[in-house]
Design a protein around this motif. Sequence first.
Motif, mmCIF file in Angstrom:
data_model
loop_
_atom_site.group_PDB
_atom_site.id
_atom_site.type_symbol
_atom_site.label_atom_id
_atom_site.label_comp_id
_atom_site.label_asym_id
_atom_site.label_seq_id
_atom_site.Cartn_x
_atom_site.Cartn_y
_atom_site.Cartn_z
ATOM 1 N N LYS A 101 0.776 -1.317 -0.078
ATOM 2 C CA LYS A 101 -0.027 -0.101 -0.225
ATOM 3 C C LYS A 101 0.802 1.444 -0.016
ATOM 4 O O LYS A 101 0.641 2.202 -0.570
ATOM 5 C CB LYS A 101 -0.972 -0.012 1.234
ATOM 6 N N ARG B 88 1.673 -0.756 -5.506
ATOM 7 C CA ARG B 88 0.376 -0.609 -4.918
ATOM 8 C C ARG B 88 -0.762 -1.269 -5.976
ATOM 9 O O ARG B 88 -1.861 -1.676 -5.308
ATOM 10 C CB ARG B 88 -0.096 0.789 -4.838
ATOM 11 N N LEU C 146 -2.271 -4.671 -5.030
ATOM 12 C CA LEU C 146 -3.406 -4.853 -3.676
ATOM 13 C C LEU C 146 -4.681 -4.411 -4.189
ATOM 14 O O LEU C 146 -4.824 -3.529 -4.516
ATOM 15 C CB LEU C 146 -2.669 -3.963 -2.613
ATOM 16 N N THR C 147 -5.585 -5.126 -3.827
ATOM 17 C CA THR C 147 -7.012 -4.773 -4.232
ATOM 18 C C THR C 147 -8.090 -4.958 -3.159
ATOM 19 O O THR C 147 -7.576 -5.420 -1.906
ATOM 20 C CB THR C 147 -7.678 -5.755 -5.379
ATOM 21 N N ASP C 148 -9.281 -4.351 -3.130
ATOM 22 C CA ASP C 148 -10.112 -4.364 -2.058
ATOM 23 C C ASP C 148 -10.483 -5.774 -1.845
ATOM 24 O O ASP C 148 -10.727 -5.984 -0.773
ATOM 25 C CB ASP C 148 -11.427 -3.478 -2.679
ATOM 26 N N GLU C 149 -10.523 -6.680 -2.746
ATOM 27 C CA GLU C 149 -10.821 -8.171 -2.668
ATOM 28 C C GLU C 149 -9.932 -8.578 -1.637
ATOM 29 O O GLU C 149 -10.174 -9.502 -0.838
ATOM 30 C CB GLU C 149 -10.841 -8.638 -3.834
ATOM 31 N N ASP C 150 -8.483 -8.377 -1.968
ATOM 32 C CA ASP C 150 -7.628 -8.828 -0.893
ATOM 33 C C ASP C 150 -7.816 -8.721 0.437
ATOM 34 O O ASP C 150 -7.615 -9.286 1.408
ATOM 35 C CB ASP C 150 -6.070 -8.085 -1.300
ATOM 36 N N TRP C 151 -8.333 -7.325 0.862
ATOM 37 C CA TRP C 151 -8.447 -6.860 2.215
ATOM 38 C C TRP C 151 -9.815 -7.637 2.670
ATOM 39 O O TRP C 151 -9.723 -8.229 3.783
ATOM 40 C CB TRP C 151 -8.608 -5.389 2.183
ATOM 41 N N ARG C 152 -10.610 -7.748 1.772
ATOM 42 C CA ARG C 152 -11.909 -8.513 2.428
ATOM 43 C C ARG C 152 -11.577 -10.030 2.709
ATOM 44 O O ARG C 152 -12.143 -10.779 3.455
ATOM 45 C CB ARG C 152 -12.949 -8.424 1.194
ATOM 46 N N ASN C 153 -10.850 -10.829 1.580
ATOM 47 C CA ASN C 153 -10.431 -11.892 1.947
ATOM 48 C C ASN C 153 -10.035 -12.389 3.407
ATOM 49 O O ASN C 153 -10.060 -13.429 3.655
ATOM 50 C CB ASN C 153 -9.628 -12.732 0.923
ATOM 51 N N ASP D 223 -11.085 -11.350 6.161
ATOM 52 C CA ASP D 223 -11.990 -11.632 7.169
ATOM 53 C C ASP D 223 -12.474 -13.011 6.929
ATOM 54 O O ASP D 223 -13.075 -13.604 7.830
ATOM 55 C CB ASP D 223 -13.092 -10.791 6.556
#
Length: 248
Positions: free
Chosen positions: A177, A183, A186-193, A195
Amino acid sequence: MKQNLFLSKILNLKQLDLGLSIPSDEYQIQMKGLKNKIRDLTFLAKSKNKPVLIVFEGWDAAGKGGAIRRLTSEIDPRLFEVHHIAAPNEEEIKHHYLWRFWNRIPKIGHVGIFDRSYYGRVLVERVEGFASPPEWSRAYEEIFLFEEQLQSFGTIIIKFWLHISSDEQLKRFEERKNDPLRRWKLTDEDWRNRDKWQLYEDAANEMFHKTDSPKAPWLLVPANDKYYARVMVLEGVVNRLEEELKKN
């Protein structure tokens, strides 16, 4: 370092020792020797008309790309192809999920590398609900038969899972990030996964036990230390190729 984890046949991520590491100087020495062996072994596979399929799975930011670059650095560029597998496109989604992989399997004497693979059916498609329970449940047997057909053709199959801790993944995400040159990875999906970490881990452990076989074994690699992971990947490829190529 000379503890070969592959000989212990670990098939559960919780059993891996993520504290394993290797000093930089030893890393450089081992990598040079392993790369030379891989170059020679891929030429030998070519001479014996043996296709080689290498599958990489693992957590986001586990180091799959870096391991693949080191693996291929000494292979004749005419003899390998890397396939970066993303979500199926509009045409691919109209077919059976294995269709797009049949179209990418390596020809005789060549090396095909999947960065992500058909195992997505029992991982991301299972966890995210893109495949129904009956669909992903029967995929274990479908994948087993798919690999069995490749083996009947003479294909040498090598499968890796690169494993890192949740804390190490978060550290690498933060580094990406804050790095303008990385940068984009890195995707929003990476962060969601993140969880759903436990769901993915449970799915992976079930996958190992249902799709591991003597001719297509899973090799689980502790990857918190990138140097250690790269050495283990190259060592795993060397061991498998030496084992299979001496048979003929």
